[in-house]
Design a protein around this motif. Sequence first.
Motif, short mmCIF file in Angstrom:
data_model
loop_
_atom_site.label_atom_id
_atom_site.label_comp_id
_atom_site.label_asym_id
_atom_site.label_seq_id
_atom_site.Cartn_x
_atom_site.Cartn_y
_atom_site.Cartn_z
N THR A 207 52.93 39.09 41.55
CA THR A 207 52.17 39.58 40.55
C THR A 207 52.38 40.97 40.08
OG1 THR A 207 50.63 40.27 42.43
CG2 THR A 207 50.51 38.26 41.64
N ASN A 208 53.34 41.73 40.67
CA ASN A 208 53.65 42.94 40.35
C ASN A 208 54.76 43.07 39.78
OD1 ASN A 208 51.46 44.57 41.73
ND2 ASN A 208 52.30 44.17 43.82
N CYS A 209 55.40 42.04 39.33
CA CYS A 209 56.87 42.15 38.43
C CYS A 209 56.42 42.64 37.11
CB CYS A 209 57.12 40.70 38.66
SG CYS A 209 58.68 40.36 37.38
N GLN B 110 54.21 42.92 31.78
CA GLN B 110 54.33 43.34 30.11
C GLN B 110 53.98 41.92 29.49
OE1 GLN B 110 58.28 44.65 29.12
NE2 GLN B 110 58.47 45.82 31.06
N GLY B 111 54.23 40.64 29.81
CA GLY B 111 53.59 39.49 29.21
C GLY B 111 52.09 39.48 29.08
N ALA B 112 51.49 40.01 30.03
CA ALA B 112 50.02 39.71 30.03
C ALA B 112 49.52 40.77 29.24
CB ALA B 112 49.51 39.99 31.41
N LEU B 113 50.17 42.07 29.04
CA LEU B 113 49.58 42.79 28.25
C LEU B 113 50.02 42.80 26.57
CD1 LEU B 113 51.08 45.95 30.31
CD2 LEU B 113 48.48 45.64 29.81
N ILE C 127 50.46 51.98 33.88
CA ILE C 127 49.46 51.01 33.98
C ILE C 127 49.84 50.03 34.88
CG2 ILE C 127 48.31 51.57 31.90
CD1 ILE C 127 49.94 49.33 30.51
N ASN C 128 48.90 49.34 35.70
CA ASN C 128 49.33 48.20 36.49
C ASN C 128 48.43 47.16 36.11
OD1 ASN C 128 51.11 49.69 38.41
ND2 ASN C 128 49.42 50.97 38.65
N SER C 129 47.54 47.11 35.19
CA SER C 129 46.90 45.80 34.73
C SER C 129 46.37 46.02 33.53
CB SER C 129 45.67 45.67 35.73
OG SER C 129 44.56 46.54 35.66
N ILE C 130 45.70 44.91 32.95
CA ILE C 130 45.06 45.15 31.51
C ILE C 130 44.11 46.08 31.47
CG2 ILE C 130 43.81 43.81 29.79
CD1 ILE C 130 45.39 41.35 30.79
N ALA C 131 43.22 46.03 32.59
CA ALA C 131 42.27 47.22 32.74
C ALA C 131 42.45 48.62 32.44
CB ALA C 131 41.20 46.84 33.69
N LEU D 280 43.60 54.96 29.30
CA LEU D 280 44.58 55.67 28.95
C LEU D 280 43.85 56.90 28.01
CD1 LEU D 280 47.23 53.02 27.48
CD2 LEU D 280 47.57 54.67 29.53
N ASP D 281 44.55 58.12 28.02
CA ASP D 281 43.90 59.12 27.05
C ASP D 281 45.15 59.44 26.41
OD1 ASP D 281 45.43 61.30 28.41
OD2 ASP D 281 44.10 60.95 30.22
N ILE D 282 44.55 60.30 25.18
CA ILE D 282 45.38 60.70 24.17
C ILE D 282 46.41 61.74 24.71
CG2 ILE D 282 45.41 62.33 22.21
CD1 ILE D 282 42.57 61.34 21.45
N ASN D 283 46.40 62.45 25.49
CA ASN D 283 47.38 63.63 26.19
C ASN D 283 48.36 62.87 26.93
OD1 ASN D 283 45.77 65.69 25.47
ND2 ASN D 283 44.66 66.03 27.48
#
Length: 696
Positions: free
Chosen positions: A447-449, A454-457, A485-489, A494-497
């Motif tokens: 699940t950490n592949c 990337q496909g899920a995102l 990032i490690n998940s969709i959530a 994420l922030d602008i900076n």
Amino acid sequence: MNSDLNKKFNRAIELRKLLNEASHAYYVLDAPSIEDSVYDQLYRELVNLENRYPELITADSPTQRVGDKLSSNFPKKTHRVPLQSLDNAFNFQEVSEWNARSLKILNQGESKEDILTSIELICELKIDGNAIALSYENGLLVRACSRGDGIQGEDITSNVKTINSIPLSLRMENPPKWIEIRGEAFIPHRTFEGINKKRRMALESEFANSRNACAGTLRQLDPQVVASRKLDFFAYTIHLPEELDEIKYNLAKPKTQIEALQYLKNIGFKINPYNQVFLGLKDLKEFLNEWEIKRHDLPYSTDGLVIKVNKFNLQKRLGFTQKAPRWAIALKHPAAEAPSKLLGLTFQVGRTGVVTPVAEFEPIMLAGTSVSRATLHNANRLLSLDLHSDDTIIIRKAGEIIPEVVRVLPGLRNQYAKCLSLPINCPICNSTLISENDEAATRCINTNCPAILQGALRHWVNKGAMNIEGLGSKLIEQLVEKKLINSIADLYELDINLLEKLDRMGAKSAKKIIQELEISKGKPWHKQLYGLGIPHIGERNAQTIAMQFTNSSILKDVACKSPEVIQEINGIGEEISDSLKTWFSSEANQKLIRDLKRVGLTLEATQEEKLKKDQISDNSTKLLFGKIFVLTGTLPSLSRSKAKELIENSGGSISSSISTNTSFLVAGEKAGSKLKKAKTLGIKIIDQNELLKLLT
């Protein structure tokens, strides 16, 4: 011999062997082994090799003869005038080059004032059938021959006499001693379908296409079988005696091809009506492009267009090569199938962990576009193809869109070629791959592949799901590779900076992405459900399920405790309910749902969606209830999403593919392969105006 020339030498041997075997299968055994388009391109490959390396030419090369062997079932007859084949062009550039060569030959030795700047050309449809030479003596049909090797043909007179569109006597009061007519015998689509239907009922093998059926029919030993198959014929060439006395026979010899076609019509022949004369290439190109589309609506098959110099005096000056007239060329339609050389396999890992082999091959033109990659789907497909390194493979476009590998030509395989197979480990994370006994797919279950993430995102942000603009594949790759990032959530934290520091990002773009992410939190529940990427849950299924179960908690309880309830929904089966149960039973997926709610997504139906659910029962009283619509092409004033909304609000449903269950195909401008399939299945086809009438 250096290694490169040695490869070319071996390739030439392979090509000669395969092409000669294919010719024997077609002309002698009446059992074609490869498609015409594939033969044409392999033949051209051999021609190019021999042109570049003349030392590779051998006496048995198929490039060194006009035609092929004749069948032994019919007596041989020598053609009064050789029946030569045409050189082929595969694109308009090659037609332009042929035109330039013709001008150059015609202008050799001419004075400055007599130089031609353009040639009058005539374009005719190239009927996909079998060439026939007809001999008339004193106006009566005395002999009909197949093309054969161009010099001699097979005497098939008894069979040809069964073709009603070929006159047994010419409509002439005072015919000359002899006239030779050339044309194409063919089988119309409807007749061909009837022939194959009868063969199926008789448990006989079906003909691959109408051209093969026509060739097989003309070589039948029983003329009654030929008569039952109702062949048709278009005439396109006439040969008259050079010494013909025009006054005696009250006959003005045609001076151009367009006059010859009219003459053929006058003496009783059927000619193809779709021909046109051009001066120059500009208008000709428009004609060619027009017939690339219109040919699909014809009741018979064409495999290209024939372009000829219209004036016979110029044809005579241009003359012939060893094999073909210089004054004509056949422009083949873009190939439905084409051969290419396999360069290697790559392996893609999708969002569900499925590993898909992808064939990389030398670029080829297919259905008008250049292609160099094709998916092989799974391990079973790879095994059935028996792919080896450097294989020559046949590619086609499924539905005229997606390239796929159809088969391999083992006759062109190098003896040292290695068999290709799926890897044991994931090509991205190196985890051991698994393959379940009940499915063809081979998966990475880590699940950490990075590939799975990337496909899920990519799925979450796509237009059908959350439609988050600015978050493209390149940016997602950066975020995953840098472990930001490690998940969709994690997208919503994420922030602008942070975004500003990434490649090709600035403050304005970063701000836009943050805004898009915030907006996406209010997307409809069915969009969120689809975005989760649950296997077998497409856009339409997600909408149907979300309408019944208005939040993720309710859906989870039903999926895990009462999956049979889900199966009761129209259009939702056991496969989907099992998929939902498996997905919601995963602790990792439950954590994802908790994290998504924590960052502000509801995973719940909006007030508008709940209202729509309350109204859905009213649909059963609406005119379009139970009707299934498919949309194709561009409608004049309705976007596809608006047309979909109007249909669904009136009780109808939308499908992405044509089937026997389809009620209507709504066709707009530039309708694709769906239109052709709808016609084949007899589906009712309507335009925008007819749709709007149904909605009122």
